[in-house]
Design a protein around this motif. Structure first.
Motif, PDB file in Angstrom:
ATOM      1  N   LYS A 193      34.102  -1.949   3.566  1.00  0.00           N
ATOM      2  CA  LYS A 193      34.828  -1.035   3.642  1.00  0.00           C
ATOM      3  C   LYS A 193      35.805  -0.555   2.715  1.00  0.00           C
ATOM      4  N   GLY A 194      35.685  -2.050   1.676  1.00  0.00           N
ATOM      5  CA  GLY A 194      36.613  -2.029   0.903  1.00  0.00           C
ATOM      6  C   GLY A 194      35.944  -1.491  -0.107  1.00  0.00           C
ATOM      7  N   LEU A 195      34.956  -0.970  -0.112  1.00  0.00           N
ATOM      8  CA  LEU A 195      33.771  -0.445  -1.431  1.00  0.00           C
ATOM      9  C   LEU A 195      33.868   0.846  -0.613  1.00  0.00           C
ATOM     10  N   MET A 196      33.390   1.402   0.372  1.00  0.00           N
ATOM     11  CA  MET A 196      33.229   2.742   0.899  1.00  0.00           C
ATOM     12  C   MET A 196      35.009   3.510   1.186  1.00  0.00           C
ATOM     13  N   GLY A 197      35.210   2.984   2.237  1.00  0.00           N
ATOM     14  CA  GLY A 197      36.858   3.496   2.723  1.00  0.00           C
ATOM     15  C   GLY A 197      36.300   3.518   3.810  1.00  0.00           C
ATOM     16  N   ASP A 198      37.244   4.392   4.364  1.00  0.00           N
ATOM     17  CA  ASP A 198      36.887   4.779   6.139  1.00  0.00           C
ATOM     18  C   ASP A 198      37.533   6.023   5.983  1.00  0.00           C
ATOM     19  N   THR A 199      37.026   6.684   6.494  1.00  0.00           N
ATOM     20  CA  THR A 199      38.033   8.116   6.464  1.00  0.00           C
ATOM     21  C   THR A 199      39.001   8.782   7.811  1.00  0.00           C
ATOM     22  N   ALA A 200      38.212   7.681   9.125  1.00  0.00           N
ATOM     23  CA  ALA A 200      39.063   8.378   9.845  1.00  0.00           C
ATOM     24  C   ALA A 200      40.682   7.324  10.349  1.00  0.00           C
ATOM     25  N   ASP A 201      40.531   5.824   9.361  1.00  0.00           N
ATOM     26  CA  ASP A 201      41.671   5.092   8.870  1.00  0.00           C
ATOM     27  C   ASP A 201      42.559   5.432   8.132  1.00  0.00           C
ATOM     28  N   ASN A 202      41.456   6.626   6.950  1.00  0.00           N
ATOM     29  CA  ASN A 202      41.871   6.946   6.000  1.00  0.00           C
ATOM     30  C   ASN A 202      42.777   6.422   4.457  1.00  0.00           C
ATOM     31  N   TYR A 203      41.447   5.678   4.514  1.00  0.00           N
ATOM     32  CA  TYR A 203      42.143   4.537   2.917  1.00  0.00           C
ATOM     33  C   TYR A 203      40.884   5.078   2.270  1.00  0.00           C
ATOM     34  N   PRO A 204      40.349   5.385   0.593  1.00  0.00           N
ATOM     35  CA  PRO A 204      39.553   5.340   0.315  1.00  0.00           C
ATOM     36  C   PRO A 204      38.604   5.025  -0.175  1.00  0.00           C
ATOM     37  N   GLY A 205      38.805   4.018  -0.536  1.00  0.00           N
ATOM     38  CA  GLY A 205      37.930   2.938  -0.888  1.00  0.00           C
ATOM     39  C   GLY A 205      37.917   2.781  -2.881  1.00  0.00           C
ATOM     40  N   VAL A 206      35.814   3.036  -2.921  1.00  0.00           N
ATOM     41  CA  VAL A 206      36.740   3.853  -4.528  1.00  0.00           C
ATOM     42  C   VAL A 206      35.617   5.142  -3.998  1.00  0.00           C
ATOM     43  N   LYS A 207      36.329   6.031  -5.025  1.00  0.00           N
ATOM     44  CA  LYS A 207      35.812   7.152  -4.782  1.00  0.00           C
ATOM     45  C   LYS A 207      34.349   7.578  -5.056  1.00  0.00           C
ATOM     46  N   GLY A 208      33.586   8.213  -4.952  1.00  0.00           N
ATOM     47  CA  GLY A 208      32.562   8.577  -5.339  1.00  0.00           C
ATOM     48  C   GLY A 208      31.493   6.998  -5.009  1.00  0.00           C
ATOM     49  N   ILE A 209      31.224   5.823  -4.222  1.00  0.00           N
ATOM     50  CA  ILE A 209      30.738   5.246  -4.035  1.00  0.00           C
ATOM     51  C   ILE A 209      30.476   5.037  -2.518  1.00  0.00           C
ATOM     52  N   GLY A 210      29.141   5.281  -1.310  1.00  0.00           N
ATOM     53  CA  GLY A 210      29.199   5.588  -0.055  1.00  0.00           C
ATOM     54  C   GLY A 210      28.414   4.365   0.379  1.00  0.00           C
ATOM     55  N   GLU A 211      27.942   4.814   1.411  1.00  0.00           N
ATOM     56  CA  GLU A 211      27.320   3.861   2.622  1.00  0.00           C
ATOM     57  C   GLU A 211      26.459   2.389   1.769  1.00  0.00           C
ATOM     58  N   LYS A 212      25.884   3.886   1.003  1.00  0.00           N
ATOM     59  CA  LYS A 212      24.199   3.151   0.506  1.00  0.00           C
ATOM     60  C   LYS A 212      24.878   2.189  -0.640  1.00  0.00           C
ATOM     61  N   THR A 213      25.208   2.600  -1.535  1.00  0.00           N
ATOM     62  CA  THR A 213      25.227   2.253  -2.792  1.00  0.00           C
ATOM     63  C   THR A 213      26.353   0.670  -2.402  1.00  0.00           C
ATOM     64  N   ALA A 214      27.188   1.266  -2.100  1.00  0.00           N
ATOM     65  CA  ALA A 214      27.566  -0.270  -1.159  1.00  0.00           C
ATOM     66  C   ALA A 214      26.896  -1.344  -0.731  1.00  0.00           C
ATOM     67  N   LEU A 215      25.819  -0.920   0.382  1.00  0.00           N
ATOM     68  CA  LEU A 215      24.825  -1.714   1.297  1.00  0.00           C
ATOM     69  C   LEU A 215      24.123  -2.799  -0.165  1.00  0.00           C
ATOM     70  N   LYS A 216      24.106  -1.405  -0.961  1.00  0.00           N
ATOM     71  CA  LYS A 216      23.073  -2.276  -2.657  1.00  0.00           C
ATOM     72  C   LYS A 216      23.550  -3.175  -2.922  1.00  0.00           C
ATOM     73  N   LEU A 217      25.210  -2.877  -3.475  1.00  0.00           N
ATOM     74  CA  LEU A 217      25.639  -3.508  -3.976  1.00  0.00           C
ATOM     75  C   LEU A 217      26.038  -5.088  -3.690  1.00  0.00           C
ATOM     76  N   LEU A 218      26.196  -5.285  -2.739  1.00  0.00           N
ATOM     77  CA  LEU A 218      26.479  -6.093  -1.811  1.00  0.00           C
ATOM     78  C   LEU A 218      25.356  -7.147  -1.393  1.00  0.00           C
ATOM     79  N   GLN A 219      24.111  -6.193  -1.254  1.00  0.00           N
ATOM     80  CA  GLN A 219      22.974  -6.800  -1.099  1.00  0.00           C
ATOM     81  C   GLN A 219      22.725  -7.698  -2.712  1.00  0.00           C
ATOM     82  N   GLU A 220      22.965  -6.831  -3.790  1.00  0.00           N
ATOM     83  CA  GLU A 220      22.548  -7.962  -4.635  1.00  0.00           C
ATOM     84  C   GLU A 220      23.412  -8.515  -5.199  1.00  0.00           C
ATOM     85  N   HIS A 221      24.526  -8.611  -5.160  1.00  0.00           N
ATOM     86  CA  HIS A 221      26.197  -9.287  -5.644  1.00  0.00           C
ATOM     87  C   HIS A 221      26.127 -10.088  -4.422  1.00  0.00           C
ATOM     88  N   GLY A 222      26.480  -9.426  -3.266  1.00  0.00           N
ATOM     89  CA  GLY A 222      27.097 -10.656  -2.571  1.00  0.00           C
ATOM     90  C   GLY A 222      28.546 -10.326  -1.865  1.00  0.00           C
TER      91      GLY A 222
END
Length: 293
Positions: A189-218
């Motif tokens: 949630k920190g990486l991709m943000g949350d449109t319902a709660d209106n916080y942005p996370g990292v602009k340009g990083i969606g769920e797919k990229t965020a999942l990949k990053l977490l799977q690779e780097h923990g």
């Protein structure tokens, strides 16, 4: 089985707002709002009772508690003024039902819990952590953010479309479905943000990229430590938004240490049928009393 052995207890923690809003929209989409003869809207409360009763019959808890947002500012809006600022105004017919639904919950002998400055999620998180030391806990909600609270003795029950349709999550099912641990869900949630709660996370990083990053780097920390190894575009996005990444993760984290208490003995599921039926009659809920038979 030894009849003198203590039977296992299970606690159902109900996300009251999630049920009430779901019930309101499910019963008002046609434009018709159910009201008492005195003009009090009751459609959301009527729908709430049906969802609530079905969940209790399905999961058969020994104890039930209902948690609520208290309205007004919370520590999250103090940290980030735009938090939930995109939410539409509450429908006018729903406003008087906030107090009404708590009266109905009380008629079932179920405690209503809420704390100024915090959200219902934080109350649920704290009570789940406390009770799960000795009991099985089920969290009833429609909000996937609660998946971060999963533990060995804490399950999250997500209400799906249609009454009586649930997805029950454990840490194992979260891992199967998303390849994430509950703690990593907060980082997601920190990486991709949350449109319902209106916080942005990292602009340009969606769920797919965020999942990949977490799977690779923990974790977020692991990603930051390995920034030089990331693709140039992803690295640039994270470097530009480091402060917002940390803030978004903090906003996403449900607190489990807020000053809220509810003695479990006060939450025993023991329905006084007469008291509930009297409340149903007062609200002119025709046909609901047969639920209790």
């Amino acid at each position: 089985m030894n009849p003198y052995e203590e039977q296992p207890q299970s606690v159902l923690l109900v996300d009251g707002m999630a049920l009430l809003f779901r019930a309101f929209y499910a019963t008002s989409y046609s434009g018709y709002i159910m009201k008492t003869s005195g003009g009090m809207p009751t459609n959301a409360v009527f729908g709430f009772v049906k969802y609530f009763w079905d969940a209790v019959q399905t999961f058969k808890p020994t104890h039930v508690i209902c948690c609520w947002d208290m309205g007004g500012k919370t520590f999250r809006t103090e940290k980030f003024s735009d938090y939930k600022a995109n939410r539409a105004d509450c429908p006018e017919e729903l406003i008087p039902q906030f107090d009404l639904v708590k009266d109905v919950v009380e008629s079932f002998g179920v405690p209503n819990v809420g704390l100024n400055g915090y959200e219902a999620d934080d109350c649920i998180g704290t009570l789940a952590r406390t009770y799960s030391m000795e009991n099985d806990v089920y969290i009833l909600t429609g909000d996937h953010d609660m998946l971060q609270l999963l533990q060995e003795r804490v399950k999250v029950v997500i209400m799906k479309k249609g009454q009586g349709n649930y997805a029950v999550y454990s840490p194992e099912t979260l891992m199967e479905e998303k390849q994430l641990t509950p703690e990593q869900f907060i980082d997601l949630k920190g990486l991709m943000g949350d449109t319902a709660d209106n916080y942005p996370g990292v602009k340009g990083i969606g769920e797919k990229t965020a999942l990949k990053l977490l799977q690779e780097h923990g974790s977020v920390e692991g990603i930051i430590e390995n920034l030089p190894l990331l693709p140039k575009g992803v690295r640039a996005k994270i470097e530009a938004e480091l402060e917002m990444l940390h803030l978004s993760r903090d906003l996403a984290r449900i607190r489990t240490d807020v000053p809220v208490m509810c003695e479990l003995a006060a939450a025993s599921w023991e329905v006084d049928r007469g008291r509930v039926i009297a409340k149903f009659e007062e609200l002119e809920f025709k046909g609901l009393s047969k639920l209790l038979d």
